[in-house]
Design a protein around this motif. Structure first.
Motif, PDB file in Angstrom:
ATOM      1  N   ARG A 101      30.278  32.214  26.712  1.00 14.92           N
ATOM      2  CA  ARG A 101      31.045  31.718  28.033  1.00 14.92           C
ATOM      3  C   ARG A 101      31.764  33.038  27.861  1.00 14.92           C
ATOM      4  N   PRO A 102      32.529  33.395  29.207  1.00 14.50           N
ATOM      5  CA  PRO A 102      33.517  34.549  29.357  1.00 14.50           C
ATOM      6  C   PRO A 102      34.662  34.623  28.567  1.00 14.50           C
ATOM      7  N   ASP A 103      35.084  35.715  27.957  1.00 14.36           N
ATOM      8  CA  ASP A 103      36.487  35.905  27.138  1.00 14.36           C
ATOM      9  C   ASP A 103      37.397  36.078  28.398  1.00 14.36           C
ATOM     10  N   ASP A 104      38.464  36.328  28.094  1.00 16.47           N
ATOM     11  CA  ASP A 104      39.657  36.582  29.033  1.00 16.47           C
ATOM     12  C   ASP A 104      39.350  37.761  29.920  1.00 16.47           C
ATOM     13  N   ASP A 105      38.924  38.788  29.550  1.00 13.91           N
ATOM     14  CA  ASP A 105      38.313  39.804  30.237  1.00 13.91           C
ATOM     15  C   ASP A 105      37.200  39.345  31.230  1.00 13.91           C
ATOM     16  N   GLY A 106      36.512  38.653  30.884  1.00 10.08           N
ATOM     17  CA  GLY A 106      35.492  38.416  31.824  1.00 10.08           C
ATOM     18  C   GLY A 106      35.797  37.453  32.864  1.00 10.08           C
ATOM     19  N   ARG A 107      36.541  36.431  32.426  1.00  4.60           N
ATOM     20  CA  ARG A 107      37.239  35.361  33.456  1.00  4.60           C
ATOM     21  C   ARG A 107      38.152  36.135  34.396  1.00  4.60           C
ATOM     22  N   ARG A 108      38.812  37.076  33.961  1.00  3.42           N
ATOM     23  CA  ARG A 108      39.796  37.880  34.775  1.00  3.42           C
ATOM     24  C   ARG A 108      39.038  38.845  35.877  1.00  3.42           C
ATOM     25  N   ALA A 109      37.763  39.508  35.338  1.00  8.23           N
ATOM     26  CA  ALA A 109      36.947  40.236  36.189  1.00  8.23           C
ATOM     27  C   ALA A 109      36.210  39.221  37.195  1.00  8.23           C
ATOM     28  N   LEU A 110      35.767  38.083  36.910  1.00  6.31           N
ATOM     29  CA  LEU A 110      35.163  37.146  37.915  1.00  6.31           C
ATOM     30  C   LEU A 110      36.257  36.564  38.736  1.00  6.31           C
ATOM     31  N   LEU A 111      37.549  36.181  38.246  1.00  4.42           N
ATOM     32  CA  LEU A 111      38.539  35.314  39.054  1.00  4.42           C
ATOM     33  C   LEU A 111      39.335  36.397  39.914  1.00  4.42           C
ATOM     34  N   GLY A 112      39.660  37.422  39.417  1.00 10.03           N
ATOM     35  CA  GLY A 112      40.872  38.512  39.711  1.00 10.03           C
ATOM     36  C   GLY A 112      40.385  38.831  41.345  1.00 10.03           C
ATOM     37  N   PRO A 113      39.262  39.467  41.807  1.00 10.64           N
ATOM     38  CA  PRO A 113      38.852  39.699  43.066  1.00 10.64           C
ATOM     39  C   PRO A 113      38.863  38.494  44.044  1.00 10.64           C
ATOM     40  N   ARG A 114      38.484  37.403  43.692  1.00 10.93           N
ATOM     41  CA  ARG A 114      38.534  36.277  44.414  1.00 10.93           C
ATOM     42  C   ARG A 114      39.885  35.691  44.412  1.00 10.93           C
ATOM     43  N   LEU A 115      40.632  35.651  43.587  1.00 16.01           N
ATOM     44  CA  LEU A 115      42.155  35.176  43.848  1.00 16.01           C
ATOM     45  C   LEU A 115      42.955  36.275  44.500  1.00 16.01           C
ATOM     46  N   ALA A 116      42.717  37.590  44.139  1.00 23.40           N
ATOM     47  CA  ALA A 116      43.441  38.559  45.082  1.00 23.40           C
ATOM     48  C   ALA A 116      43.487  38.316  46.498  1.00 23.40           C
ATOM     49  N   GLU A 117      42.196  38.081  46.796  1.00 20.05           N
ATOM     50  CA  GLU A 117      42.108  37.836  48.568  1.00 20.05           C
ATOM     51  C   GLU A 117      42.989  36.711  48.821  1.00 20.05           C
ATOM     52  N   LEU A 118      43.282  35.857  48.053  1.00 20.74           N
ATOM     53  CA  LEU A 118      44.149  34.607  48.583  1.00 20.74           C
ATOM     54  C   LEU A 118      45.531  35.071  48.296  1.00 20.74           C
ATOM     55  N   GLY A 119      45.842  36.161  47.729  1.00 18.74           N
ATOM     56  CA  GLY A 119      47.220  36.439  47.649  1.00 18.74           C
ATOM     57  C   GLY A 119      47.838  36.617  46.456  1.00 18.74           C
ATOM     58  N   PHE A 120      46.974  35.978  45.239  1.00 19.44           N
ATOM     59  CA  PHE A 120      47.470  35.882  43.967  1.00 19.44           C
ATOM     60  C   PHE A 120      48.000  37.158  43.337  1.00 19.44           C
ATOM     61  N   SER A 121      48.923  37.238  42.668  1.00 13.88           N
ATOM     62  CA  SER A 121      49.331  38.284  41.798  1.00 13.88           C
ATOM     63  C   SER A 121      48.553  38.499  40.531  1.00 13.88           C
ATOM     64  N   ASP A 122      48.676  39.638  40.049  1.00 14.39           N
ATOM     65  CA  ASP A 122      48.377  39.954  38.603  1.00 14.39           C
ATOM     66  C   ASP A 122      48.624  38.790  37.789  1.00 14.39           C
ATOM     67  N   ALA A 123      49.775  38.389  37.721  1.00 10.73           N
ATOM     68  CA  ALA A 123      50.566  37.450  36.783  1.00 10.73           C
ATOM     69  C   ALA A 123      49.767  36.192  37.116  1.00 10.73           C
ATOM     70  N   ASP A 124      49.811  35.781  38.571  1.00 11.23           N
ATOM     71  CA  ASP A 124      48.900  34.687  38.673  1.00 11.23           C
ATOM     72  C   ASP A 124      47.754  34.507  38.230  1.00 11.23           C
ATOM     73  N   VAL A 125      46.938  35.482  38.221  1.00  7.22           N
ATOM     74  CA  VAL A 125      45.362  35.697  37.679  1.00  7.22           C
ATOM     75  C   VAL A 125      45.684  35.318  36.237  1.00  7.22           C
ATOM     76  N   ASP A 126      46.430  35.955  35.600  1.00  8.16           N
ATOM     77  CA  ASP A 126      46.562  35.940  34.168  1.00  8.16           C
ATOM     78  C   ASP A 126      46.791  34.418  33.838  1.00  8.16           C
ATOM     79  N   ALA A 127      47.663  33.693  34.648  1.00  6.14           N
ATOM     80  CA  ALA A 127      47.994  32.381  34.230  1.00  6.14           C
ATOM     81  C   ALA A 127      46.758  31.420  34.434  1.00  6.14           C
ATOM     82  N   ILE A 128      45.829  31.763  35.233  1.00  8.85           N
ATOM     83  CA  ILE A 128      44.878  30.979  35.381  1.00  8.85           C
ATOM     84  C   ILE A 128      43.654  31.240  34.319  1.00  8.85           C
ATOM     85  N   VAL A 129      43.615  32.838  33.842  1.00  8.49           N
ATOM     86  CA  VAL A 129      42.769  33.186  32.932  1.00  8.49           C
ATOM     87  C   VAL A 129      43.094  32.394  31.759  1.00  8.49           C
TER      88      VAL A 129
END
Length: 186
Positions: A101-129
């Motif tokens: 299963r993905p660790d924090d970095d793997g989840r961030r790499a997968l979710l970050g670009p997808r969520l950034a397109e929706l206007g999520f900040s880095d802090a928002d992505v970190d909270a979901i990670v």
């Protein structure tokens, strides 16, 4: 099933033989078998039907045929039930690659670009990670939990009339349970 497996290997042999006949050292044929445990399950399993055993035998013969003819071909088997594979199939494998299963970095790499397109900040992505990592004795989310359950749930929650909100997305992530780890029943 035996005919389908044999047919897949016949096609692979035909294509790989054509490549070999060209004398080129470039390229190869790849036979990708997803959910390989469904085709190459251990013949030691008591509930196996004789057709299932025949299918595993056909699979082993196909792998041996590729190896014996020294063809430019590879059989790639994907499974989340490695222990369920037949021992003869395991013995014939050249390499075992395990993807957890993905660790924090793997989840961030997968979710970050997808969520950034929706206007999520880095802090928002970190909270979901953080919300999708291991918690309360449960493992973290799998890659498919993230892409096939979490992201669609976030989008569907807002559809059709609300914007996607990071705080709501975090709440959805916290409410979802990760897929349980597979427990082999043999």
């Amino acid at each position: 099933m035996t005919q389908l497996i044999s047919g897949a290997f016949d096609y692979t042999v035909k294509e790989a033989s054509a490549m070999k006949a060209k004398g080129s050292n470039e390229g190869a044929v790849i036979l990708l078998v997803d959910e390989a445990d469904a085709l190459a399950q251990s013949r030691e399993t008591a509930e196996m039907h004789h057709e299932d055993v025949s299918g595993v035998n056909a699979f082993i013969r196909g792998v041996d045929r590729l190896a014996n003819e020294r063809l430019p071909a590879a059989v790639i088997m994907c499974t989340n039930r490695y222990e369920a594979l037949d021992p003869a199939v395991k013995r014939r494998s050249a390499e075992h690659l395990i993807f957890g299963r993905p660790d924090d970095d793997g989840r961030r790499a997968l979710l970050g670009p997808r969520l950034a397109e929706l206007g999520f900040s880095d802090a928002d992505v970190d909270a979901i990670v953080a919300a999708t990592g291991p918690r309360n004795g449960l493992p973290g989310f799998t890659y498919s939990d993230l892409t096939q359950r979490l992201v669609p749930s976030i989008v569907l929650d807002a559809y059709p009339s609300k914007p996607i909100e990071p705080a709501r997305a975090v709440a959805i992530a916290r409410a979802l349970q990760p897929s349980p780890q597979f427990k082999d029943q043999r």
